[in-house]
Motif scaffolding. Structure first.
Motif, PDB file in Angstrom:
ATOM      1  N   GLU A   1       0.830  -1.208   0.000  1.00 38.67           N
ATOM      2  CA  GLU A   1       0.000   0.000   0.000  1.00 38.67           C
ATOM      3  C   GLU A   1       0.865   1.260   0.000  1.00 38.67           C
ATOM      4  OE1 GLU A   1      -4.023  -1.695   2.191  1.00 38.67           O
ATOM      5  OE2 GLU A   1      -2.442  -0.828   3.438  1.00 38.67           O
ATOM      6  N   LYS A   2       1.971   1.236   0.725  1.00 39.08           N
ATOM      7  CA  LYS A   2       2.850   2.411   0.799  1.00 39.08           C
ATOM      8  C   LYS A   2       3.576   2.683  -0.514  1.00 39.08           C
ATOM      9  CE  LYS A   2       3.407   2.325   5.740  1.00 39.08           C
ATOM     10  NZ  LYS A   2       4.290   2.101   6.873  1.00 39.08           N
ATOM     11  N   LEU A   3       3.616   1.705  -1.416  1.00 36.94           N
ATOM     12  CA  LEU A   3       4.229   1.938  -2.726  1.00 36.94           C
ATOM     13  C   LEU A   3       3.395   2.885  -3.576  1.00 36.94           C
ATOM     14  CD1 LEU A   3       5.560  -1.618  -3.656  1.00 36.94           C
ATOM     15  CD2 LEU A   3       6.878   0.359  -2.867  1.00 36.94           C
ATOM     16  N   ASP A   4       2.130   3.097  -3.190  1.00 35.26           N
ATOM     17  CA  ASP A   4       1.266   4.084  -3.837  1.00 35.26           C
ATOM     18  C   ASP A   4       1.094   3.810  -5.334  1.00 35.26           C
ATOM     19  OD1 ASP A   4      -0.439   6.245  -3.641  1.00 35.26           O
ATOM     20  OD2 ASP A   4       1.138   7.736  -3.968  1.00 35.26           O
ATOM     21  N   SER A   5       0.844   2.535  -5.672  1.00 32.98           N
ATOM     22  CA  SER A   5       0.760   2.111  -7.074  1.00 32.98           C
ATOM     23  C   SER A   5      -0.576   2.445  -7.734  1.00 32.98           C
ATOM     24  CB  SER A   5       0.972   0.601  -7.170  1.00 32.98           C
ATOM     25  OG  SER A   5      -0.118  -0.095  -6.557  1.00 32.98           O
ATOM     26  N   GLY A   6      -1.602   2.696  -6.927  1.00 28.48           N
ATOM     27  CA  GLY A   6      -2.933   2.876  -7.488  1.00 28.48           C
ATOM     28  C   GLY A   6      -3.689   1.566  -7.637  1.00 28.48           C
ATOM     29  N   VAL A   7      -3.021   0.447  -7.383  1.00 27.36           N
ATOM     30  CA  VAL A   7      -3.651  -0.875  -7.451  1.00 27.36           C
ATOM     31  C   VAL A   7      -4.245  -1.174  -6.070  1.00 27.36           C
ATOM     32  CG1 VAL A   7      -3.219  -3.355  -7.762  1.00 27.36           C
ATOM     33  CG2 VAL A   7      -2.011  -1.688  -9.196  1.00 27.36           C
ATOM     34  N   PRO A   8      -5.542  -1.530  -6.015  1.00 28.96           N
ATOM     35  CA  PRO A   8      -6.137  -1.884  -4.721  1.00 28.96           C
ATOM     36  C   PRO A   8      -5.445  -3.135  -4.150  1.00 28.96           C
ATOM     37  CG  PRO A   8      -7.838  -1.596  -6.399  1.00 28.96           C
ATOM     38  CD  PRO A   8      -6.518  -1.580  -7.100  1.00 28.96           C
ATOM     39  N   ILE A   9      -5.035  -3.074  -2.888  1.00 22.67           N
ATOM     40  CA  ILE A   9      -4.261  -4.149  -2.268  1.00 22.67           C
ATOM     41  C   ILE A   9      -5.161  -4.958  -1.340  1.00 22.67           C
ATOM     42  CG2 ILE A   9      -2.240  -4.709  -0.872  1.00 22.67           C
ATOM     43  CD1 ILE A   9      -1.578  -3.264  -3.542  1.00 22.67           C
ATOM     44  N   SER A  10      -5.162  -6.269  -1.542  1.00 21.93           N
ATOM     45  CA  SER A  10      -5.908  -7.173  -0.673  1.00 21.93           C
ATOM     46  C   SER A  10      -5.275  -8.559  -0.774  1.00 21.93           C
ATOM     47  CB  SER A  10      -7.379  -7.244  -1.086  1.00 21.93           C
ATOM     48  OG  SER A  10      -7.487  -7.768  -2.402  1.00 21.93           O
ATOM     49  N   PHE A  11      -5.649  -9.433   0.130  1.00 22.27           N
ATOM     50  CA  PHE A  11      -5.196 -10.818   0.087  1.00 22.27           C
ATOM     51  C   PHE A  11      -6.404 -11.716  -0.039  1.00 22.27           C
ATOM     52  CE2 PHE A  11      -4.105 -14.917   1.866  1.00 22.27           C
ATOM     53  CZ  PHE A  11      -2.913 -15.190   1.211  1.00 22.27           C
ATOM     54  N   ASN A  12      -6.503 -12.403  -1.186  1.00 28.04           N
ATOM     55  CA  ASN A  12      -7.614 -13.308  -1.447  1.00 28.04           C
ATOM     56  C   ASN A  12      -7.118 -14.700  -1.798  1.00 28.04           C
ATOM     57  OD1 ASN A  12      -9.694 -11.261  -1.229  1.00 28.04           O
ATOM     58  ND2 ASN A  12      -8.830 -10.438  -3.111  1.00 28.04           N
ATOM     59  N   GLY A  13      -5.940 -15.048  -1.308  1.00 31.19           N
ATOM     60  CA  GLY A  13      -5.309 -16.323  -1.627  1.00 31.19           C
ATOM     61  C   GLY A  13      -3.912 -16.064  -2.174  1.00 31.19           C
ATOM     62  N   TYR A  14      -3.090 -17.092  -2.145  1.00 31.60           N
ATOM     63  CA  TYR A  14      -1.690 -16.920  -2.537  1.00 31.60           C
ATOM     64  C   TYR A  14      -1.508 -16.646  -4.027  1.00 31.60           C
ATOM     65  CZ  TYR A  14      -0.321 -18.075   2.172  1.00 31.60           C
ATOM     66  OH  TYR A  14      -0.157 -18.041   3.529  1.00 31.60           O
ATOM     67  N   GLU A  15      -2.221 -17.363  -4.872  1.00 34.39           N
ATOM     68  CA  GLU A  15      -2.069 -17.119  -6.317  1.00 34.39           C
ATOM     69  C   GLU A  15      -2.603 -15.743  -6.706  1.00 34.39           C
ATOM     70  OE1 GLU A  15      -1.176 -17.030 -10.227  1.00 34.39           O
ATOM     71  OE2 GLU A  15      -0.317 -18.300  -8.689  1.00 34.39           O
ATOM     72  N   PRO A  16      -3.790 -15.333  -6.236  1.00 38.25           N
ATOM     73  CA  PRO A  16      -4.227 -13.965  -6.546  1.00 38.25           C
ATOM     74  C   PRO A  16      -3.258 -12.910  -5.997  1.00 38.25           C
ATOM     75  CG  PRO A  16      -6.090 -15.247  -5.738  1.00 38.25           C
ATOM     76  CD  PRO A  16      -4.857 -16.090  -5.543  1.00 38.25           C
ATOM     77  N   PHE A  17      -2.650 -13.177  -4.837  1.00 36.11           N
ATOM     78  CA  PHE A  17      -1.706 -12.223  -4.266  1.00 36.11           C
ATOM     79  C   PHE A  17      -0.450 -12.134  -5.128  1.00 36.11           C
ATOM     80  CE2 PHE A  17       1.399 -10.682  -1.075  1.00 36.11           C
ATOM     81  CZ  PHE A  17       0.738  -9.532  -0.688  1.00 36.11           C
ATOM     82  N   ARG A  18       0.012 -13.265  -5.624  1.00 36.35           N
ATOM     83  CA  ARG A  18       1.171 -13.269  -6.525  1.00 36.35           C
ATOM     84  C   ARG A  18       0.882 -12.404  -7.748  1.00 36.35           C
ATOM     85  NH1 ARG A  18       2.873 -15.072 -11.128  1.00 36.35           N
ATOM     86  NH2 ARG A  18       0.908 -16.080 -11.563  1.00 36.35           N
ATOM     87  N   GLN A  19      -0.296 -12.548  -8.319  1.00 41.22           N
ATOM     88  CA  GLN A  19      -0.672 -11.749  -9.491  1.00 41.22           C
ATOM     89  C   GLN A  19      -0.804 -10.277  -9.129  1.00 41.22           C
ATOM     90  OE1 GLN A  19      -0.868 -12.749 -12.825  1.00 41.22           O
ATOM     91  NE2 GLN A  19      -0.856 -10.535 -13.004  1.00 41.22           N
ATOM     92  N   LEU A  20      -1.363  -9.998  -7.962  1.00 42.39           N
ATOM     93  CA  LEU A  20      -1.489  -8.625  -7.487  1.00 42.39           C
ATOM     94  C   LEU A  20      -0.117  -7.953  -7.385  1.00 42.39           C
ATOM     95  CD1 LEU A  20      -3.411  -6.460  -5.867  1.00 42.39           C
ATOM     96  CD2 LEU A  20      -2.222  -7.445  -3.921  1.00 42.39           C
ATOM     97  N   VAL A  21       0.865  -8.670  -6.862  1.00 43.79           N
ATOM     98  CA  VAL A  21       2.218  -8.125  -6.734  1.00 43.79           C
ATOM     99  C   VAL A  21       2.786  -7.813  -8.113  1.00 43.79           C
ATOM    100  CG1 VAL A  21       4.588  -8.667  -6.006  1.00 43.79           C
ATOM    101  CG2 VAL A  21       2.650  -9.138  -4.465  1.00 43.79           C
TER     102      VAL A  21
END
Length: 156
Positions: free
Chosen positions: A101-121
């Protein structure tokens, strides 16, 4: 089939190569310099979820920053956060989310499982690549070794 290293040795000036290696060690110190605690201007070089060295099936958030100015220009700062198989996975994931969140990317940050989190990163990495730089407070002795103090847009 075993690799024949002696064939390579016969084609290389080993004495010259050994001298070059010794010179390179002097110039680089043999490995990375110790970066002292302090404030640095950086950009994110790598941002990914990957396996740990000890266990490739244990995901961690891995971040490297490149220092942009000063005595340690072009050196790297690293932050890793193991996300699974710790005694406190929920806090490790919460810490990773707070960092993203502190990276201020504009991408909404959440954790919905490990694979979705990998894609989010990966999405965050793409969103900030070449667009944002950071002022950070670095201290390798702290659990959160890198704290983002300020975000800057990169000027063209």
């Amino acid at each position: 089939m075993a690799f024949d290293f002696s064939k390579i040795d016969r084609t290389v000036d080993l004495k010259g190569l050994q001298a070059d290696v010794e010179e390179a060690k002097k110039n680089s110190g043999g490995d990375f310099p110790t970066i002292p605690a302090g404030k640095y201007e950086v950009r994110v070089e790598t941002l990914e979820v990957k396996g740990t060295k000890a266990d490739p099936n244990r995901p961690m958030l891995a971040v490297s920053f490149k220092i942009l100015s000063g005595e340690f220009k072009n050196q790297r700062l690293f932050m890793n956060r193991v996300l699974y198989g710790t005694k406190n996975d929920k806090n490790m994931i919460a810490s990773a989310i707070g960092f993203l969140e502190k990276l201020d990317s504009g991408v909404p940050i959440s954790f919905n499982g490990y694979e979705p989190f990998r894609q989010l990163v990966l999405d965050v990495a793409e969103a900030i690549d070449g667009k944002l730089e950071y002022a950070v407070d670095y201290d390798d002795s702290r659990f959160n070794s890198i704290t983002i103090d300020e975000v800057f847009e990169v000027e063209d």
